[in-house]
Write an enzyme that holds these catalytic residues in place. Structure first.
Site, short mmCIF file in Angstrom:
data_model
loop_
_atom_site.label_atom_id
_atom_site.label_comp_id
_atom_site.label_asym_id
_atom_site.label_seq_id
_atom_site.Cartn_x
_atom_site.Cartn_y
_atom_site.Cartn_z
N TYR A 174 2.95 -3.32 7.79
CA TYR A 174 2.09 -2.17 7.42
C TYR A 174 2.93 -0.88 7.37
O TYR A 174 2.83 -0.10 6.41
CB TYR A 174 0.97 -2.06 8.45
CG TYR A 174 -0.07 -1.01 8.18
CD1 TYR A 174 -1.03 -1.18 7.19
CD2 TYR A 174 -0.11 0.15 8.95
CE1 TYR A 174 -2.01 -0.21 6.96
CE2 TYR A 174 -1.09 1.12 8.73
CZ TYR A 174 -2.03 0.93 7.74
OH TYR A 174 -3.00 1.89 7.52
N LYS A 198 3.57 1.57 4.17
CA LYS A 198 3.11 2.96 4.17
C LYS A 198 4.28 3.95 4.07
O LYS A 198 4.15 5.01 3.44
CB LYS A 198 2.27 3.24 5.42
CG LYS A 198 0.95 2.45 5.47
CD LYS A 198 0.05 2.75 4.27
CE LYS A 198 -1.33 2.15 4.40
NZ LYS A 198 -2.19 2.48 3.26
P1 NAD Z 1 -11.24 -0.35 5.35
O1 NAD Z 1 -10.74 -1.69 5.75
O2 NAD Z 1 -12.53 0.15 5.90
O3 NAD Z 1 -11.31 -0.23 3.76
C1 NAD Z 1 -10.26 -0.70 2.96
C2 NAD Z 1 -10.74 -0.76 1.53
O4 NAD Z 1 -9.72 -1.38 0.73
C3 NAD Z 1 -12.00 -1.61 1.39
O5 NAD Z 1 -12.82 -1.02 0.40
C4 NAD Z 1 -11.43 -2.93 0.91
O6 NAD Z 1 -12.36 -3.71 0.18
C5 NAD Z 1 -10.29 -2.46 0.01
N1 NAD Z 1 -9.35 -3.51 -0.25
C6 NAD Z 1 -8.58 -4.20 0.63
N2 NAD Z 1 -7.87 -5.14 0.00
C7 NAD Z 1 -8.19 -5.04 -1.33
C8 NAD Z 1 -7.79 -5.74 -2.50
N3 NAD Z 1 -6.91 -6.76 -2.47
N4 NAD Z 1 -8.32 -5.36 -3.67
C9 NAD Z 1 -9.22 -4.36 -3.74
N5 NAD Z 1 -9.65 -3.66 -2.68
C10 NAD Z 1 -9.13 -4.00 -1.49
O7 NAD Z 1 -10.06 0.63 5.69
P2 NAD Z 1 -10.01 2.24 5.78
O8 NAD Z 1 -9.83 2.54 7.20
O9 NAD Z 1 -11.06 2.86 4.99
O10 NAD Z 1 -8.59 2.44 5.07
C11 NAD Z 1 -8.42 3.04 3.79
C12 NAD Z 1 -6.96 3.38 3.63
O11 NAD Z 1 -6.58 4.28 4.66
C13 NAD Z 1 -6.03 2.17 3.76
O12 NAD Z 1 -4.96 2.29 2.85
C14 NAD Z 1 -5.52 2.29 5.18
O13 NAD Z 1 -4.27 1.68 5.35
C15 NAD Z 1 -5.44 3.79 5.33
N6 NAD Z 1 -5.45 4.27 6.71
C16 NAD Z 1 -6.51 4.02 7.53
C17 NAD Z 1 -6.46 4.48 8.84
C18 NAD Z 1 -7.57 4.26 9.82
O14 NAD Z 1 -7.39 4.62 10.99
N7 NAD Z 1 -8.70 3.73 9.43
C19 NAD Z 1 -5.34 5.19 9.30
C20 NAD Z 1 -4.29 5.42 8.43
C21 NAD Z 1 -4.36 4.96 7.13
#
Ligand code: NAD
Length: 245
Positions: free
Chosen positions: A153, A157
């Protein structure tokens, strides 16, 4: 910040941060193409429409380059332009290195990094033709500081950050800006999967003393996607409660 008459694509828009970004862009006037696998983004698009905004769902799998190219081409066919591309979809497959399977690495790199390459490459031509555009990628604080158990990951990133900075330099003369938002610990399904001990441990490292909300991240993404951010490119905006300064 108004997005009236702008067309914005948001990936991973079915829930969490992506959903909040889609809703916020729509609230500010954008026509939002809410992309997710299958029909997962239908509810979001329907809700936006029900509250007076403009949105449609689009089916796209981040691991399938053809479906990402089709997403871009379909958007151009239907709306004539792409003003904003938000590459947000992402996954984790956490494991310590000694136990990490090659598939855990490949899946995370494909979804979190290679998808951004494919989307940006396809969206650049119409953006350059239109003499402008905004690309915002959602990275993570983990890409900046690393995290045990998340080598795949963190690599994806951190890769996004290098990718966006390079692209920002390539396309600046065409008035296309490319920026990164790097969230810290945000309250979504992704972090609800953490054990409560891990959540407490992380929260103790956050100077502002709380998890962030999807809306906190959406506000930063909207700013970087706005006309007001026209002199900002190649930047990484941390939305992390001070976890990393
Ligand atoms: P989440 O798991 O709630 O949502 C992820 C989204 O990506 C979902 O809509 C899922 O369906 C979609 N997705 C995953 N694989 C896919 C694929 N193969 N094709 C199409 N869609 C796909 O996660 P989140 O927390 O909303 O994260 C959103 C972004 O933010 C991500 O890139 C994550 O790495 C990043 N992020 C999240 C956090 C956190 O603390 N939640 C922190 C840093 C970064």
């Amino acid at each position: 910040m108004s997005f009236d008459n702008k067309v914005a694509i948001v990936t991973g828009a079915s829930r969490g941060i992506g959903r909040a970004i889609a809703e916020e862009l729509a609230r500010r006037g954008a026509f939002v193409v809410a992309a997710a696998r299958g029909a997962n983004a239908k509810a979001v698009a329907d809700e936006i429409a029900a509250s007076g905004g403009k949105a449609e769902m689009a089916s796209a799998d981040m691991t399938d380059a053809a479906s990402l190219e089709a997403l871009i081409h379909r958007t151009i066919e239907r709306h004539g332009k792409i003003d904003v591309l938000v590459s947000n979809a992402g996954i984790t497959r956490d494991q310590l290195m000694l136990r990490m399977k090659r598939a855990d690495w490949d899946d995370v790199i494909a979804t979190n990094l290679t998808a951004a390459f494919t989307l940006c490459q396809a969206a650049l031509k119409p953006m350059i033709r239109a003499r402008g555009g905004r690309i915002v990628a959602v990275s993570s604080v983990v890409g900046q500081i690393g995290n045990a158990g998340q080598a795949n990951y963190a690599a994806s990133k951190a890769g996004l950050i290098g990718f966006c900075k390079s692209l920002a330099r390539e396309v600046a003369s065409r008035h296309v800006t490319v920026n990164v938002v790097a969230p810290g610990l945000i309250d979504t399904d992704m972090t609800r999967a953490l054990t409560s001990d891990a959540q407490k441990d992380w929260t103790s490292q956050i100077p502002l003393g709380r998890l962030g909300s999807p809306a906190d991240v959406a506000a930063a993404v909207c700013f970087l996607a706005s006309d007001e951010a026209s002199y900002i490119t190649g930047q990484v905006l941390g939305v992390n409660g001070g976890m990393y300064m």
